[in-house]
Design an enzyme around this catalytic site. Structure first.
Site, PDB file in Angstrom:
ATOM      1  N   CYS A  50      12.652  59.424  60.420  1.00 59.82           N
ATOM      2  CA  CYS A  50      12.261  57.649  60.850  1.00 59.82           C
ATOM      3  C   CYS A  50      13.411  56.532  60.841  1.00 59.82           C
ATOM      4  CB  CYS A  50      11.251  57.250  60.548  1.00 59.82           C
ATOM      5  SG  CYS A  50      10.771  56.926  58.633  1.00 59.82           S
ATOM      6  N   CYS A 245      37.700  25.085  40.639  1.00 56.05           N
ATOM      7  CA  CYS A 245      37.435  25.227  39.331  1.00 56.05           C
ATOM      8  C   CYS A 245      37.714  23.949  38.678  1.00 56.05           C
ATOM      9  CB  CYS A 245      39.200  24.890  38.874  1.00 56.05           C
ATOM     10  SG  CYS A 245      39.848  24.926  37.335  1.00 56.05           S
ATOM     11  N   CYS A 248      40.501  21.243  36.810  1.00 51.63           N
ATOM     12  CA  CYS A 248      41.520  20.703  37.694  1.00 51.63           C
ATOM     13  C   CYS A 248      40.608  20.070  39.371  1.00 51.63           C
ATOM     14  CB  CYS A 248      42.902  20.981  38.455  1.00 51.63           C
ATOM     15  SG  CYS A 248      42.654  22.798  39.064  1.00 51.63           S
ATOM     16  N   CYS A 292      42.631  30.118  36.932  1.00 49.27           N
ATOM     17  CA  CYS A 292      43.069  29.261  38.704  1.00 49.27           C
ATOM     18  C   CYS A 292      44.313  29.089  38.401  1.00 49.27           C
ATOM     19  CB  CYS A 292      41.854  27.739  37.518  1.00 49.27           C
ATOM     20  SG  CYS A 292      43.214  26.349  38.858  1.00 49.27           S
ATOM     21  N   CYS A 295      45.610  25.708  36.663  1.00 55.51           N
ATOM     22  CA  CYS A 295      45.748  25.925  35.430  1.00 55.51           C
ATOM     23  C   CYS A 295      46.498  26.618  34.500  1.00 55.51           C
ATOM     24  CB  CYS A 295      44.503  25.548  35.098  1.00 55.51           C
ATOM     25  SG  CYS A 295      43.057  24.180  35.415  1.00 55.51           S
ATOM     26  N   HIS A 376       8.010  55.681  55.301  1.00 57.89           N
ATOM     27  CA  HIS A 376       7.769  55.187  56.597  1.00 57.89           C
ATOM     28  C   HIS A 376       8.539  54.685  57.316  1.00 57.89           C
ATOM     29  CE1 HIS A 376       7.774  56.950  60.815  1.00 57.89           C
ATOM     30  NE2 HIS A 376       6.998  56.555  61.208  1.00 57.89           N
TER      31      HIS A 376
END
Length: 583
Positions: A50, A245, A248, A292, A295, A376
């Site tokens: 089904c 971030c 920054c 990051c 950074c 079902h």
């Protein structure tokens, strides 16, 4: 559970087939007297299929998808798609073709395509789906029951996860099917992109290297995303993972494609609300810090998902199955989630194309039961402004007001699980025309066949013709004596082509060239029995007087009855890396 289906088995005449045409389908019989020329065929359940039946019905009544499936012809459509992607033009399919720079005999281009097609006679999920859709769309009767046995058998051969007698997840099957078809199309396209270069070498000029000042993309210039196949053009969208971030404030974007959106749900909510929550910001901290690049270290960040590219057909998967640690199993969330008939997305990026587009609901796949491996599936589809319920071999028309019964409730077993929305104003004809050569593709006139006795059939337009018909539609291979050749080849010394010949990739064409066209001939596949006999069957290959019965117990729990077919393939492919249950 079948009390959810209006006008279920109560009142059916003894011995009547449980498909369309019995007493319980009188509502749809009355409706069929209208000008609607659609076919409505239920699918037989092979014990636990089904999940497959419900998805196939939703895809069949998704008309852009159906049109693409029926129109795609290998290798003709494949050559058109590959040539378009490479920016070259194909010669007429009936034109004799001599590859420039070779000594091969001049053959009609269509015949050369078929001779180099690797998968011309192969059975795939795409070819079996094409056969099923073709059988439905070409039936003389407008109602009945089909046996999708060839497709189900191939599905089990392709992926072992669909073998056995346990219930399967409809969303996993839909995801697998779309990816499998897309992989077939990509493989076809790559094959002919390479072979057309051998067949028509001069049609592919060597691109000049870019000038030094244009090698680098201009600042701010965006690369246009080209869908890989018509499956991607219909269903694919793009998400942007925005990570900011918090130190920054640098924003990093990462795009990823999707064929469906799996969204978390909550009690007494709506699809629009759940989609907004899908794009809610999330803070990455502690062990989940983000690295990051600016950074050069792990930093706290804010993350959110937005939709960058909207698909033409939006598939929304409501995550109704959640793993319960205390019970060590998945449980169903019967939360009430309202799904609108018209949907507009607001969680798009600023540079998204056509962010204000409107979607309309085309089908709903409903799960009835308490868990992912039991219960079902049924499907609700919209056809000619009316809603139809497909419950395996049972087909019933319902009022639009009854769709709200499947929003979900703690006391009701039937809940919407997968929603298909189509973009309003979608031009599916443009997609279909992209795989159709100028002048059209010679399409076989299909006669309904018994699925158990028909066997595999090639997509070649000349397959099934008599010898006399083949001599008319496909000219025989020129002999070696005629052209002084030992036979067709892809390399060798060039030779002046005979009379009516088109040189691939060149501009030379002898005047008076006449090719063998397809306009005056109708291709017809061999039939099993007469058309009149086939038109009188309710089940493909089964007389109308024969019934296909299934108990209510089997419907409420599909895995309770063994499958009627068992397949043991020699080589079974495993699921790909994207295969996983979304919870």
């Amino acid at each position: 559970m079948l009390q959810w289906i209006r006008g279920a088995k109560d009142g059916a005449a003894p011995g009547a087939a449980p498909g369309i045409g019995s007493a319980k389908s009188s509502r749809i019989d009355e409706w069929l007297s209208s000008n609607n020329n659609e076919r409505y065929f239920g699918f037989e359940n092979f014990g636990n299929t089904c999940y497959c039946n419900s998805v196939l019905q939703a895809l069949y009544f998704c008309k852009p998808f159906r049109e693409c499936v029926l129109q795609y012809k290998y290798p003709l459509s494949t050559a058109v798609i590959a040539a378009s992607a490479d920016g070259v033009s194909l010669p007429p399919f009936d034109a004799p073709l001599l590859s420039a720079g070779t000594g091969s005999a001049a053959l009609p281009f269509l015949q050369q395509l078929e001779s180099i097609a690797v998968e011309k006679n192969d059975e795939t999920l795409l070819t079996t789906l094409q056969e099923l859709f073709t059988k439905i769309s070409t039936q003389k009767k407008r109602t009945g029951v089909m046996r999708p046995q060839t497709f189900v058998t191939k599905l089990k051969q392709e992926n072992e996860l669909f073998q056995g007698i346990t219930q399967q997840d409809a969303q996993e099957f839909l995801n697998y099917l779309l990816n499998a078809i897309a992989e077939i199309l990509v493989r076809h396209k790559k094959e002919f992109s390479e072979k057309l270069r051998l067949l028509m070498p001069t049609a592919f000029p060597t691109p000049a290297p870019p000038a030094p000042d244009v090698k680098e993309k201009k600042r701010g210039e965006k690369e246009r995303h080209v869908p890989a196949t018509w499956v991607h053009e219909l269903f694919e969208g793009q998400l942007t993972n925005e990570t900011k971030c918090l130190t920054c404030e640098t924003i990093t974007n990462k795009d990823e494609a999707f064929l469906d959106l799996s969204i978390d749900i909550s009690q007494h909510s709506s699809v629009s609300t759940c989609l907004r929550n899908f794009s809610t910001s999330e803070t990455l901290c502690a062990k989940d810090k983000f690295y990051c690049d600016t950074c050069k270290s792990l930093q706290e960040a804010e993350k959110r998902m937005k939709i960058k590219s909207l698909p033409n057909i939006l598939v929304v998967h409501l995550k109704r199955f959640k793993y319960q640690e205390n019970l060590q199993r998945f449980m169903k969330l019967n939360y009430r989630v309202v799904f609108p008939f018209d949907l507009k997305l607001f969680n798009t990026t600023d540079d998204a194309q056509d962010p204000d587009c409107l979607y309309t609901l085309s089908s709903v796949i409903v799960h009835l039961g308490i868990g992912p491996h039991q219960g079902h599936y049924i499907s609700l589809v919209k056809s000619h402004d009316n809603w139809i319920v497909f419950d395996d071999d049972t087909v019933e028309r319902v009022d639009e007001s009854e769709i709200s019964r499947y929003y979900g409730d703690l006391n009701n077993p039937g809940t919407g699980y997968i929603l298909l929305y189509e973009r309003v104003g979608l031009d599916s004809g443009r997609i279909v025309s992209s795989m159709t050569p100028a002048g059209g593709i010679p399409v076989a006139e299909t006669v309904p066949l018994d699925e158990e006795t028909s066997g595999r059939r090639s997509m070649s337009p000349t397959r099934g013709l008599t010898a006399e018909q083949r001599s008319v539609s496909t000219p025989s291979v020129p002999s070696a004596q005629m052209y002084g050749q030992t036979g067709p080849q892809l390399s060798g010394q060039s030779q002046q082509p005979p009379g009516n010949t088109l040189i691939a990739g060149g501009n030379q064409q002898n005047s008076g060239a006449v090719g063998v066209g397809f306009g005056g001939f109708r291709f017809k596949r061999p039939s099993v029995g007469t058309a009149e006999h086939l038109a009188d069957t309710s089940v493909a290959g089964t007389p109308a007087s024969q019934t296909v019965e299934q108990s209510d117990g089997d419907r409420s729990s599909d895995h309770s009855s063994p499958a009627t077919t068992t397949t043991t393939p020699e080589n079974v492919s495993h699921a790909t890396s994207w295969w996983k249950r979304k919870t």
